[in-house]
Design an enzyme around this catalytic site. Structure first.
Site, short mmCIF file in Angstrom:
data_model
loop_
_atom_site.label_atom_id
_atom_site.label_comp_id
_atom_site.label_asym_id
_atom_site.label_seq_id
_atom_site.Cartn_x
_atom_site.Cartn_y
_atom_site.Cartn_z
N LEU A 246 0.84 -1.20 0.00
CA LEU A 246 0.00 0.00 0.00
C LEU A 246 0.87 1.25 0.00
CD1 LEU A 246 -2.76 1.37 0.17
CD2 LEU A 246 -2.59 1.22 2.65
N TYR A 247 1.99 1.20 0.73
CA TYR A 247 2.91 2.33 0.72
C TYR A 247 3.33 2.67 -0.71
CZ TYR A 247 7.38 4.77 0.99
OH TYR A 247 8.41 5.66 0.79
N ALA A 248 3.73 1.64 -1.46
CA ALA A 248 4.13 1.84 -2.86
C ALA A 248 2.97 2.40 -3.68
CB ALA A 248 4.62 0.53 -3.46
N THR A 250 0.51 4.28 -2.67
CA THR A 250 0.27 5.70 -2.38
C THR A 250 1.33 6.59 -3.03
OG1 THR A 250 1.49 5.62 -0.26
CG2 THR A 250 -0.89 5.21 -0.19
#
Length: 438
Positions: A246-248, A250
């Site tokens: 999810l970090y990637a 965003t």
């Protein structure tokens, strides 16, 4: 073998979210019989039960997430404006006036110091959240204050604060480094990533597009956007539509959002994809940092191997090299073409990899730390969990070299030597850590 590189140590505190106001629906009842009265009372009772359920089971917003202020829990006023203006004042006639978000973070601190040293005006902004030890961030803040950089205690989601900052200072550039970092923590608190990396970024872009003059923007994307891409080294032309976390996702969303603001409003925007940054004053959630801590304490460190049992490598990039790339991006950024939210011409839009282009197995990282610390690490090898991490990263930096003059010079052992020296000095007070001869 690979170690999870983004292990969080404490919860995050993103900016405060205000619950939406409920719409009031007014019902008109015409009561002509006992049956009508019963219907009325039943409806009122049901409404009461629903309200009670909402108040009881709706989770409250995260605690301590409101933007923190300076000078008596408030911003604004003549004294506050003097501090802001003084910090943003250039000492060089050719210098920039730069707003650095996430200024008390790892990269933000180093970039702010470098800008100030060369004569740029620098104003910092940071919300000092608790994703990792805020005491480290406060220590960085003191370092910045001694250099003449004032850090406003506030959140990028605070639109009124951003507007005020742009009213007080005509920023020529914004270095946007504020973000919710880490891969694994996204599985625990996904909302914090959307709040900071998407909503916060949009809020900042809104402030920039409405400013007059509009600043040029340089911001931190991530090598994580390459996700499941198997082609190496990673090039800016490679696909980035398969994020592994999810970090990637965003960060990838941020790149697309930036493109739209560039296209619609004429904002000059440069995205920098950082590759595993390390060094003094670093982030405690990164492997090299907590490996050092645990090795010194005699704790067992967990080293992960890839699903096929192979070695996982990282393109470790020393902080000084990253700073050079950030300054190079600022210096080559062209002016935005819009004014007051209206585009007047096409604007510059760029994406660059900033890495060391020399991937190193994480097992080698551990071996280097053992030599520097003069301690044999206790290691436990486990299969890599499905937490969004990837097997390897490797940057193609030819474009950054060509356009920014970017040329990394620090190898991993030299960089870790500098980090370990800082670590032992910073945490030596009251500790029993072994002194290392340099």
């Amino acid at each position: 073998m690979v170690q999870q590189l983004n292990e969080p140590t404490s919860p995050s505190t993103p900016g405060k979210l205000k619950p939406d106001k409920s719409h009031h629906i007014h019902h008109r009842f015409r009561i002509h019989s006992s049956h009508s009265r019963l219907t009325l009372f039943s409806s009122l009772f049901l409404a009461f039960i629903l309200l009670l359920f909402f108040l009881t089971f709706t989770p409250p917003p995260p605690p301590t997430t409101a933007p923190r202020r300076v000078l008596g829990d408030s911003w604004g006023g003549s004294q506050w404006e003097r501090l802001v203006s003084k910090s943003a004042r250039r000492s060089s006639a050719s210098g920039h006036t730069v707003l650095v978000t996430g200024a008390a973070g790892f990269v933000g601190t180093h970039v702010s110091l470098a800008l100030k040293r060369r004569g740029d005006g620098v104003l910092g902004l940071d919300n000092f959240n608790r994703y990792y030890d805020p005491n480290l961030k406060r220590a960085r803040q003191k370092l910045l204050e001694r250099a003449g950089v004032f850090v406003v205690d506030g959140d990028i989601n605070d639109a009124a604060l951003l507007k005020k900052l742009f009213d007080v200072v005509p920023f020529t550039h914004v270095m946007h480094l504020a973000a919710q970092a880490g891969v694994r923590y996204a599985m625990q608190n996904p909302g914090s990533y959307v709040h900071s990396n998407v909503a916060g970024f949009v809020n900042l872009l809104e402030a920039c597009k409405s400013a007059n003059p509009q600043p040029a923007i340089v911001w931190a994307s991530s090598s994580s956007v390459y996700g499941l891409n198997s082609k190496v080294p990673f090039s800016e032309k490679d696909r980035t539509d398969q994020p592994a976390s999810l970090y990637a996702a965003t960060k990838k969303a941020g790149e697309e959002i930036a493109h739209s603001y560039n296209h619609i409003y004429g904002l000059s925007i440069t995205a920098l994809r950082f590759f595993t940054v390390y060094g003094p004053w670093g982030r405690p959630d990164m492997a090299y940092f907590f490996f050092t801590k645990d090795i010194l304490k005699g704790k067992t460190i967990t080293v992960f191997e890839s699903p096929d049992g192979g070695t996982v490598s990282r393109d470790f990039t020393y902080i000084d090299d990253i700073v050079k790339g950030c300054l190079g991006a600022l210096d080559t950024a062209k002016k935005s073409t819009g004014s007051g939210g209206k585009k007047k011409g096409s604007a510059q839009f760029r994406v660059f990899n900033l890495g060391n282009t020399s991937p190193v197995p994480v097992s080698d990282l551990v071996a280097i730390l053992e030599r520097l610390l003069k301690v044999t690490a206790k290691k436990k090898v486990l299969p890599m969990p499905r937490n969004g991490d990837v097997k390897f990263t490797h940057a193609n930096i030819s474009l950054a070299h060509k356009d920014l003059g970017y040329r990394p010079t620090i190898d991993l052992e030299t960089g870790l030597r500098k980090f370990v020296k800082w670590y032992l000095e910073f945490y030596s007070s009251g500790s029993n850590y072994k002194k290392v001869a340099w």
